[in-house]
Design a protein around this motif. Structure first.
Motif, PDB file in Angstrom:
ATOM      1  N   GLU A   1       0.850  -1.189   0.000  1.00 35.83           N
ATOM      2  CA  GLU A   1       0.000   0.000   0.000  1.00 35.83           C
ATOM      3  C   GLU A   1       0.884   1.236   0.000  1.00 35.83           C
ATOM      4  N   CYS A   2       0.502   2.207  -0.814  1.00 35.22           N
ATOM      5  CA  CYS A   2       1.183   3.494  -0.864  1.00 35.22           C
ATOM      6  C   CYS A   2       0.127   4.572  -0.650  1.00 35.22           C
ATOM      7  N   SER A   3       0.350   5.448   0.333  1.00 36.37           N
ATOM      8  CA  SER A   3      -0.579   6.534   0.634  1.00 36.37           C
ATOM      9  C   SER A   3       0.098   7.870   0.385  1.00 36.37           C
ATOM     10  N   PHE A   4      -0.651   8.796  -0.197  1.00 32.82           N
ATOM     11  CA  PHE A   4      -0.154  10.132  -0.514  1.00 32.82           C
ATOM     12  C   PHE A   4      -1.048  11.161   0.169  1.00 32.82           C
ATOM     13  N   THR A   5      -0.442  11.972   1.018  1.00 28.26           N
ATOM     14  CA  THR A   5      -1.145  13.042   1.718  1.00 28.26           C
ATOM     15  C   THR A   5      -0.545  14.363   1.250  1.00 28.26           C
ATOM     16  N   TYR A   6      -1.409  15.347   0.969  1.00 26.48           N
ATOM     17  CA  TYR A   6      -0.905  16.633   0.495  1.00 26.48           C
ATOM     18  C   TYR A   6      -1.880  17.753   0.834  1.00 26.48           C
ATOM     19  N   ALA A   7      -1.378  18.972   0.756  1.00 29.79           N
ATOM     20  CA  ALA A   7      -2.197  20.186   0.794  1.00 29.79           C
ATOM     21  C   ALA A   7      -1.577  21.144  -0.216  1.00 29.79           C
ATOM     22  N   ALA A   8      -2.410  21.753  -1.073  1.00 30.57           N
ATOM     23  CA  ALA A   8      -1.917  22.631  -2.137  1.00 30.57           C
ATOM     24  C   ALA A   8      -2.819  23.856  -2.281  1.00 30.57           C
ATOM     25  N   GLN A   9      -2.261  24.894  -2.872  1.00 29.43           N
ATOM     26  CA  GLN A   9      -2.975  26.149  -3.118  1.00 29.43           C
ATOM     27  C   GLN A   9      -2.791  26.551  -4.581  1.00 29.43           C
ATOM     28  N   GLY A  10      -3.721  27.371  -5.070  1.00 33.30           N
ATOM     29  CA  GLY A  10      -3.567  28.025  -6.363  1.00 33.30           C
ATOM     30  C   GLY A  10      -4.323  27.372  -7.487  1.00 33.30           C
ATOM     31  N   GLY A  11      -4.912  28.209  -8.334  1.00 31.78           N
ATOM     32  CA  GLY A  11      -5.515  27.744  -9.572  1.00 31.78           C
ATOM     33  C   GLY A  11      -6.647  26.757  -9.402  1.00 31.78           C
ATOM     34  N   THR A  12      -6.688  25.824 -10.327  1.00 31.01           N
ATOM     35  CA  THR A  12      -7.731  24.801 -10.352  1.00 31.01           C
ATOM     36  C   THR A  12      -7.111  23.427 -10.228  1.00 31.01           C
ATOM     37  N   ASN A  13      -7.960  22.408 -10.250  1.00 28.35           N
ATOM     38  CA  ASN A  13      -7.486  21.030 -10.154  1.00 28.35           C
ATOM     39  C   ASN A  13      -6.452  20.720 -11.244  1.00 28.35           C
ATOM     40  N   GLU A  14      -5.511  19.862 -10.898  1.00 31.71           N
ATOM     41  CA  GLU A  14      -4.551  19.320 -11.871  1.00 31.71           C
ATOM     42  C   GLU A  14      -4.698  17.811 -11.881  1.00 31.71           C
ATOM     43  N   GLN A  15      -4.642  17.215 -13.061  1.00 33.67           N
ATOM     44  CA  GLN A  15      -4.668  15.764 -13.146  1.00 33.67           C
ATOM     45  C   GLN A  15      -3.263  15.226 -12.915  1.00 33.67           C
ATOM     46  N   TRP A  16      -3.146  14.275 -11.985  1.00 33.61           N
ATOM     47  CA  TRP A  16      -1.883  13.616 -11.658  1.00 33.61           C
ATOM     48  C   TRP A  16      -2.068  12.112 -11.809  1.00 33.61           C
ATOM     49  N   PHE A  17      -0.960  11.386 -11.892  1.00 34.42           N
ATOM     50  CA  PHE A  17      -1.012   9.923 -11.915  1.00 34.42           C
ATOM     51  C   PHE A  17      -0.558   9.379 -10.576  1.00 34.42           C
ATOM     52  N   PHE A  18      -0.980   8.144 -10.307  1.00 34.43           N
ATOM     53  CA  PHE A  18      -0.608   7.434  -9.079  1.00 34.43           C
ATOM     54  C   PHE A  18      -0.390   5.991  -9.512  1.00 34.43           C
ATOM     55  N   ASP A  19       0.868   5.585  -9.679  1.00 34.40           N
ATOM     56  CA  ASP A  19       1.210   4.263 -10.211  1.00 34.40           C
ATOM     57  C   ASP A  19       1.899   3.409  -9.160  1.00 34.40           C
ATOM     58  N   LEU A  20       1.469   2.164  -9.066  1.00 36.12           N
ATOM     59  CA  LEU A  20       2.148   1.164  -8.246  1.00 36.12           C
ATOM     60  C   LEU A  20       2.596   0.051  -9.171  1.00 36.12           C
ATOM     61  N   GLU A  21       3.816  -0.399  -8.971  1.00 33.26           N
ATOM     62  CA  GLU A  21       4.361  -1.483  -9.787  1.00 33.26           C
ATOM     63  C   GLU A  21       5.126  -2.447  -8.897  1.00 33.26           C
ATOM     64  N   ALA A  22       5.154  -3.708  -9.330  1.00 37.23           N
ATOM     65  CA  ALA A  22       5.931  -4.731  -8.632  1.00 37.23           C
ATOM     66  C   ALA A  22       6.737  -5.501  -9.656  1.00 37.23           C
ATOM     67  N   ASP A  23       7.923  -5.962  -9.251  1.00 38.50           N
ATOM     68  CA  ASP A  23       8.656  -6.826 -10.160  1.00 38.50           C
ATOM     69  C   ASP A  23       7.948  -8.181 -10.201  1.00 38.50           C
TER      70      ASP A  23
END
Length: 158
Positions: A51-73
């Motif tokens: 499991e990978c968790s991402f916590t953030y707080a941001a300011q400015g503008g509008t929503n941005e599309q981001w990716f969230f990728d998990l990979e395993a060998d």
């Protein structure tokens, strides 16, 4: 692990991912909107026991599309968690970020600013005991565009 070794591992992992996965059907490739407004947001993704968790707080503008990728060998010994803006650049101002790992041990991380430069090591903490990477208050320069985290699977005895 040396920075160049981490970069090679991440590059190979990503290339294998592209060869072996259909992006639209992959369970380990997701898009989400980073929402400005100063509120703290938490997202988590899972890949088997990892499991990978991402916590953030941001300011400015509008929503941005981001990716969230998990990979395993292929044998589940190495995992990568990659979070970022597909363009590699963001106009948002981040007040904080944190990536936490469960089910694997944090080995290394690379974090990039909106100018596509690596963050200086004093801007964030890499805590292998707590399995997390987080911004350092008062030192983090509020620019974030991409995070790559490398983890080793936890051995389980039968």
């Amino acid at each position: 692990m040396d920075t160049w070794k981490l970069a090679v591992v991440l590059l190979i992992s990503y290339q294998l991912y592209l060869v072996n996965c259909d992006e639209d059907e992959s369970m380990n490739h997701h898009y989400f909107n980073v929402q400005p407004g100063g509120e703290v947001h938490l997202l988590s993704r899972y890949l088997g026991p990892f499991e990978c968790s991402f916590t953030y707080a941001a300011q400015g503008g509008t929503n941005e599309q981001w990716f969230f990728d998990l990979e395993a060998d292929h044998d589940g010994k190495l995992y990568t968690c990659s979070i970022g803006r597909p363009s590699g650049s963001s106009y948002l101002v981040f007040s904080q970020f944190k990536v936490e790992l469960y089910g694997a041990e944090l080995k290394d991380a690379e974090i990039f600013s909106s100018q596509r430069d690596k963050l200086s090591e004093d801007e964030y903490t890499l805590d292998k005991e707590q399995n997390l990477v987080s911004s350092n208050e008062g030192v983090f320069k509020n620019q974030l565009a991409r995070i790559h985290v490398l983890a080793q699977g936890v051995k389980t005895e039968l």
